[in-house]
Design a protein around this motif. Structure first.
Motif, PDB file in Angstrom:
ATOM      1  N   SER A 361     -64.126  20.106   7.206  1.00  0.00           N
ATOM      2  CA  SER A 361     -64.209  19.531   5.872  1.00  0.00           C
ATOM      3  C   SER A 361     -62.807  19.201   5.372  1.00  0.00           C
ATOM      4  O   SER A 361     -61.943  20.079   5.294  1.00  0.00           O
ATOM      5  N   VAL A 362     -62.575  17.922   5.057  1.00  0.00           N
ATOM      6  CA  VAL A 362     -61.301  17.524   4.469  1.00  0.00           C
ATOM      7  C   VAL A 362     -61.320  17.945   2.999  1.00  0.00           C
ATOM      8  O   VAL A 362     -62.226  17.552   2.260  1.00  0.00           O
ATOM      9  N   PRO A 363     -60.360  18.739   2.557  1.00  0.00           N
ATOM     10  CA  PRO A 363     -60.376  19.202   1.161  1.00  0.00           C
ATOM     11  C   PRO A 363     -60.419  18.034   0.179  1.00  0.00           C
ATOM     12  O   PRO A 363     -59.808  16.993   0.403  1.00  0.00           O
ATOM     13  N   SER A 364     -61.156  18.204  -0.896  1.00  0.00           N
ATOM     14  CA  SER A 364     -61.205  17.178  -1.925  1.00  0.00           C
ATOM     15  C   SER A 364     -59.857  17.094  -2.623  1.00  0.00           C
ATOM     16  O   SER A 364     -59.027  18.004  -2.530  1.00  0.00           O
ATOM     17  N   LEU A 365     -59.638  16.000  -3.350  1.00  0.00           N
ATOM     18  CA  LEU A 365     -58.358  15.811  -4.035  1.00  0.00           C
ATOM     19  C   LEU A 365     -58.068  16.944  -5.015  1.00  0.00           C
ATOM     20  O   LEU A 365     -56.909  17.287  -5.250  1.00  0.00           O
ATOM     21  N   GLU A 366     -59.124  17.526  -5.587  1.00  0.00           N
ATOM     22  CA  GLU A 366     -58.927  18.599  -6.545  1.00  0.00           C
ATOM     23  C   GLU A 366     -58.299  19.832  -5.910  1.00  0.00           C
ATOM     24  O   GLU A 366     -57.710  20.664  -6.599  1.00  0.00           O
ATOM     25  N   LEU A 367     -58.429  19.965  -4.602  1.00  0.00           N
ATOM     26  CA  LEU A 367     -57.886  21.123  -3.892  1.00  0.00           C
ATOM     27  C   LEU A 367     -56.524  20.837  -3.285  1.00  0.00           C
ATOM     28  O   LEU A 367     -55.989  21.670  -2.551  1.00  0.00           O
ATOM     29  N   THR A 368     -55.969  19.675  -3.546  1.00  0.00           N
ATOM     30  CA  THR A 368     -54.655  19.326  -3.003  1.00  0.00           C
ATOM     31  C   THR A 368     -53.586  19.453  -4.095  1.00  0.00           C
ATOM     32  O   THR A 368     -53.900  19.547  -5.272  1.00  0.00           O
ATOM     33  N   THR A 369     -52.341  19.443  -3.655  1.00  0.00           N
ATOM     34  CA  THR A 369     -51.212  19.464  -4.579  1.00  0.00           C
ATOM     35  C   THR A 369     -50.218  18.395  -4.152  1.00  0.00           C
ATOM     36  O   THR A 369     -49.836  18.356  -2.983  1.00  0.00           O
ATOM     37  N   PRO A 370     -49.793  17.507  -5.063  1.00  0.00           N
ATOM     38  CA  PRO A 370     -48.794  16.499  -4.696  1.00  0.00           C
ATOM     39  C   PRO A 370     -47.533  17.153  -4.151  1.00  0.00           C
ATOM     40  O   PRO A 370     -47.105  18.212  -4.644  1.00  0.00           O
ATOM     41  N   ILE A 371     -46.939  16.529  -3.150  1.00  0.00           N
ATOM     42  CA  ILE A 371     -45.802  17.151  -2.476  1.00  0.00           C
ATOM     43  C   ILE A 371     -44.636  17.393  -3.429  1.00  0.00           C
ATOM     44  O   ILE A 371     -43.949  18.416  -3.332  1.00  0.00           O
ATOM     45  N   LYS A 372     -44.412  16.481  -4.372  1.00  0.00           N
ATOM     46  CA  LYS A 372     -43.295  16.692  -5.309  1.00  0.00           C
ATOM     47  C   LYS A 372     -43.530  17.939  -6.161  1.00  0.00           C
ATOM     48  O   LYS A 372     -42.584  18.655  -6.492  1.00  0.00           O
ATOM     49  N   SER A 373     -44.774  18.203  -6.517  1.00  0.00           N
ATOM     50  CA  SER A 373     -45.079  19.407  -7.297  1.00  0.00           C
ATOM     51  C   SER A 373     -44.782  20.671  -6.497  1.00  0.00           C
ATOM     52  O   SER A 373     -44.255  21.653  -7.042  1.00  0.00           O
ATOM     53  N   LEU A 374     -45.118  20.649  -5.212  1.00  0.00           N
ATOM     54  CA  LEU A 374     -44.832  21.809  -4.360  1.00  0.00           C
ATOM     55  C   LEU A 374     -43.337  22.056  -4.266  1.00  0.00           C
ATOM     56  O   LEU A 374     -42.872  23.209  -4.324  1.00  0.00           O
ATOM     57  N   ILE A 375     -42.564  20.983  -4.113  1.00  0.00           N
ATOM     58  CA  ILE A 375     -41.116  21.122  -3.942  1.00  0.00           C
ATOM     59  C   ILE A 375     -40.480  21.652  -5.221  1.00  0.00           C
ATOM     60  O   ILE A 375     -39.632  22.555  -5.179  1.00  0.00           O
ATOM     61  N   VAL A 376     -40.882  21.104  -6.365  1.00  0.00           N
ATOM     62  CA  VAL A 376     -40.326  21.574  -7.631  1.00  0.00           C
ATOM     63  C   VAL A 376     -40.691  23.033  -7.861  1.00  0.00           C
ATOM     64  O   VAL A 376     -39.864  23.843  -8.316  1.00  0.00           O
ATOM     65  N   GLU A 377     -41.925  23.397  -7.534  1.00  0.00           N
ATOM     66  CA  GLU A 377     -42.340  24.797  -7.692  1.00  0.00           C
ATOM     67  C   GLU A 377     -41.486  25.714  -6.824  1.00  0.00           C
ATOM     68  O   GLU A 377     -41.038  26.775  -7.271  1.00  0.00           O
ATOM     69  N   PHE A 378     -41.241  25.299  -5.573  1.00  0.00           N
ATOM     70  CA  PHE A 378     -40.404  26.112  -4.695  1.00  0.00           C
ATOM     71  C   PHE A 378     -39.006  26.279  -5.285  1.00  0.00           C
ATOM     72  O   PHE A 378     -38.462  27.390  -5.346  1.00  0.00           O
ATOM     73  N   CYS A 379     -38.400  25.178  -5.727  1.00  0.00           N
ATOM     74  CA  CYS A 379     -37.031  25.229  -6.234  1.00  0.00           C
ATOM     75  C   CYS A 379     -36.926  26.109  -7.472  1.00  0.00           C
ATOM     76  O   CYS A 379     -35.976  26.888  -7.626  1.00  0.00           O
ATOM     77  N   MET A 380     -37.902  26.005  -8.358  1.00  0.00           N
ATOM     78  CA  MET A 380     -37.866  26.810  -9.565  1.00  0.00           C
ATOM     79  C   MET A 380     -38.007  28.299  -9.241  1.00  0.00           C
ATOM     80  O   MET A 380     -37.268  29.137  -9.757  1.00  0.00           O
ATOM     81  N   ARG A 381     -38.939  28.623  -8.384  1.00  0.00           N
ATOM     82  CA  ARG A 381     -39.146  30.035  -8.062  1.00  0.00           C
ATOM     83  C   ARG A 381     -37.983  30.590  -7.241  1.00  0.00           C
ATOM     84  O   ARG A 381     -37.626  31.757  -7.358  1.00  0.00           O
ATOM     85  N   ASP A 382     -37.398  29.740  -6.388  1.00  0.00           N
ATOM     86  CA  ASP A 382     -36.234  30.165  -5.621  1.00  0.00           C
ATOM     87  C   ASP A 382     -35.087  30.506  -6.568  1.00  0.00           C
ATOM     88  O   ASP A 382     -34.375  31.493  -6.375  1.00  0.00           O
TER      89      ASP A 382
END
Length: 470
Positions: A361-382
């Motif tokens: 099953s390919v996850p629906s869009l609601e279960l995905t996260t845009p790559i820029k959001s992931l990167i910003v989240e990593f940088c902030m938490r780092d």
């Protein structure tokens, strides 16, 4: 009104599975409970608010029509999930399915009227584009403030990149990073942001990257928010899938072989070039040698973070269809939807085929996260981790929980200068002045708070501060 979401277990992320019950049973229970309160003889109607594919809504319509208690009592189903405008009329006794699409582009106007003599409530549906309405002043001001904040963030540093990656041998300027090295480290940030899912590697295709992106980034210079938005030109909704190592290796190798002969004549093939994160070691012939320093094993399964579009077939990858166009659609909206809009990212055939053949099953869009959001989240938490003295994200994996909590308590007490029980922007500015010897920009501090402040209060309490390591 009865709100329900999909009962398809495959649509929920691994490790976050709620207790599910069939949607129709849930609607029956709501109706029975309501009738017990308002009386059996009342002439009321039920309107389900659903979040599931159109096919599941159609099944729900049939089941409602066949139920002696609900038939004729459900004139409309207001649906989400499909991200397209859809108005489906059904046979006599059935409900009309209405989906107003995504991104606030259209408004569904629905009139329902009935009397005690009516066996079925009447309904009228109109779909209008939002630009047919005068903008709401307060919402206009809200959007303008958010846009101004976004622009103010563009010049904000989010990270300083490490040295070159070990992806393959290449000649690199002593003053500038090679664009591939920048991208591989950016992907590594996205991978680390999904650490709780034990992701092994991250993949993205060349189609998601603006040609020439990151080429001017000098060694030692910080990566700015602008660099992310300029280089990663699409949303690239990232999802997590298990793949055998052999499939991953073949997909990477073949995508790069196709791209090496494609430039100039077949840009679609060039766009399929798969980039790997910096933890992946590749040979000069694009074979995967190791991941995170561990030898790569072709027969082993790996957890992969990748652009969802890489898994879809060519007809569905990033396309928007106007199926089910209805006379109630505004003429301009209908004209816009007659054709389909090609998506930016072509699928990778080997990955798509594996998903199809193994019925994944390919996850629906609601279960995905845009790559820029992931990167910003990593940088902030780092950054948070460095503030509390834990160093970079990957350090202190085995830090004892009691030691970690003690450091959090000590850091919190130090930051909370006025002892009001929460950290504010003023507290953070003062702390950063001492710890970093310089005060970070206000947008970055606000973003740091936003990364932990899920309730948008502008304050971070001790419990939220614990999130820095997770």
């Amino acid at each position: 009104l009865c709100g329900v979401t999909t009962d398809d277990a495959s649509q929920y992320p691994h490790g976050s599975m709620p207790q599910l019950r069939p949607i129709f049973s849930s609607i029956q229970s709501v109706w029975d409970d309501a009738r017990a309160v308002i009386g059996e003889e009342s002439n009321d109607i039920l309107i389900p608010l659903t979040h599931q594919p159109i096919a599941a809504d159609a099944i729900l319509v049939d089941r409602i029509a066949a139920d002696e208690n609900l038939t004729g009592r459900v004139p409309i189903i207001l649906g989400g999930h499909d991200r397209v405008v859809r108005v489906d009329e059904t046979s006599a006794g059935g409900a009309t399915i209405v989906k107003a699409g995504s991104n606030g582009c259209d408004v569904a106007i629905i009139d329902i009227w009935w009397s005690t003599k009516d066996e079925l409530a009447h309904r009228r549906v109109s779909i209008l584009p939002v630009f047919d309405f005068e903008p709401d002043p307060s919402m206009t001001a809200f959007c303008a403030a958010k846009i101004d904040f976004l622009y103010s963030m563009m010049a904000t540093p989010v990270s300083v990149l490490d040295g070159l990656s070990n992806q393959d041998d290449r000649i690199t300027s002593t003053k500038h990073h090679h664009p591939h090295d920048v991208l591989s480290q950016v992907l590594l940030m996205a991978k680390r942001a999904t650490k709780k899912h034990s992701v092994d590697l991250a993949l993205i295709s060349a189609a998601a990257i603006r040609p020439g992106a990151f080429s001017l980034l000098k060694i030692g210079e910080p990566l700015l928010v602008h660099d992310l938005f300029d280089g990663l030109v699409h949303d690239s909704p990232m999802c997590i899938i298990n793949f055998p190592g052999s499939v991953i290796a073949d997909a990477v190798r073949s995508s790069r072989f196709d791209a090496s002969i494609a430039f100039g004549e077949h840009q679609s093939n060039a766009d399929k070039y798969l980039h790997c994160d910096a933890s992946v070691e590749l040979s000069s012939s694009h074979d995967i040698l190791a991941i995170d320093g561990e030898p790569f094993i072709a027969r082993q399964n790996y957890i992969v973070l990748l652009d969802r579009a890489l898994l879809l077939d060519a007809d569905h990858s990033g396309r928007l269809h106007a199926a089910g166009a209805h006379p109630s659609l505004h003429p301009r909206r209908a004209a816009r939807l007659r054709g389909s809009i090609s998506g930016p990212t072509p699928p990778i055939e080997l990955l798509h085929t594996y998903v199809e053949e193994n019925q994944l099953s390919v996850p629906s869009l609601e279960l995905t996260t845009p790559i820029k959001s992931l990167i910003v989240e990593f940088c902030m938490r780092d950054t948070w981790r460095r503030v509390v003295g834990f160093g970079k994200w990957d350090d202190h994996h085995d830090l004892p929980h009691d030691v970690f909590l003690a450091v959090i308590h000590q850091t919190f007490e130090h930051m909370d200068e006025n002892k009001d029980g929460a950290i504010t922007i003023a507290d953070l500015l003062s702390t950063f002045d001492l710890v970093a010897k310089s005060i970070p920009s206000a947008p970055l501090v606000a973003k740091l708070i936003a990364s932990l402040d899920r309730s948008a209060t502008g304050r971070v309490d001790r419990e939220k501060l614990v999130l820095v390591a997770f």
